[in-house]
Scaffold this motif. Structure first.
Motif, PDB file in Angstrom:
ATOM      1  N   ILE A   5       0.895  -1.154   0.000  1.00 25.67           N
ATOM      2  CA  ILE A   5       0.000   0.000   0.000  1.00 25.67           C
ATOM      3  C   ILE A   5       0.926   1.195   0.000  1.00 25.67           C
ATOM      4  N   ASP A  25     -12.160  -4.148  -6.598  1.00 23.21           N
ATOM      5  CA  ASP A  25     -11.545  -3.356  -7.657  1.00 23.21           C
ATOM      6  C   ASP A  25     -12.559  -3.074  -8.766  1.00 23.21           C
ATOM      7  N   LEU A  70      -0.902  -0.947  -4.335  1.00 28.77           N
ATOM      8  CA  LEU A  70      -2.179  -0.248  -4.259  1.00 28.77           C
ATOM      9  C   LEU A  70      -1.921   1.231  -4.003  1.00 28.77           C
ATOM     10  N   VAL A  89      -6.706  -1.650 -10.647  1.00 26.03           N
ATOM     11  CA  VAL A  89      -5.365  -1.647 -10.049  1.00 26.03           C
ATOM     12  C   VAL A  89      -4.872  -3.049  -9.710  1.00 26.03           C
ATOM     13  N   ILE A  90      -5.738  -4.045  -9.805  1.00 29.62           N
ATOM     14  CA  ILE A  90      -5.350  -5.421  -9.508  1.00 29.62           C
ATOM     15  C   ILE A  90      -4.909  -6.068 -10.826  1.00 29.62           C
TER      16      ILE A  90
END
Length: 94
Positions: A5, A25, A70, A89-90
């Protein structure tokens, strides 16, 4: 898998939680495309909480390659419009 993160640190997270991350997501991408700022914030907080709650923080001096990074917790809705597009973002290849 290792997840970072941004501005916060790295976590070791079992890949069993990947489906949960992908689901949130996708919901974030929908909220952003629908210009729903309130829903975005709820879902983004939920995304980070999945990692924080289910992951094990790595020691500050332990740096491993992250499978994904992330966005930072203070990511604004305007910033999210640029980040949560396409596949989100995944990464799809995890």
């Amino acid at each position: 898998m290792i997840i970072r993160i941004a501005t916060e640190g790295q976590y070791r997270l079992k890949s069993a939680h990947l489906d949960d991350l992908n689901d949130v997501d996708e919901q974030i991408m929908t909220a952003v495309s629908n210009d729903n700022r309130e829903q975005y914030q709820i879902l983004f907080d939920q995304l980070l909480e999945i990692v924080r709650t289910n992951g094990t923080p790595l020691a500050e001096d332990e740096l491993l390659e992250s499978a994904m990074v992330l966005p930072p917790p203070d990511t604004t809705f305007e910033e999210a419009r640029k980040l949560f597009v396409g596949d989100g973002v995944i990464p799809a290849e995890l």
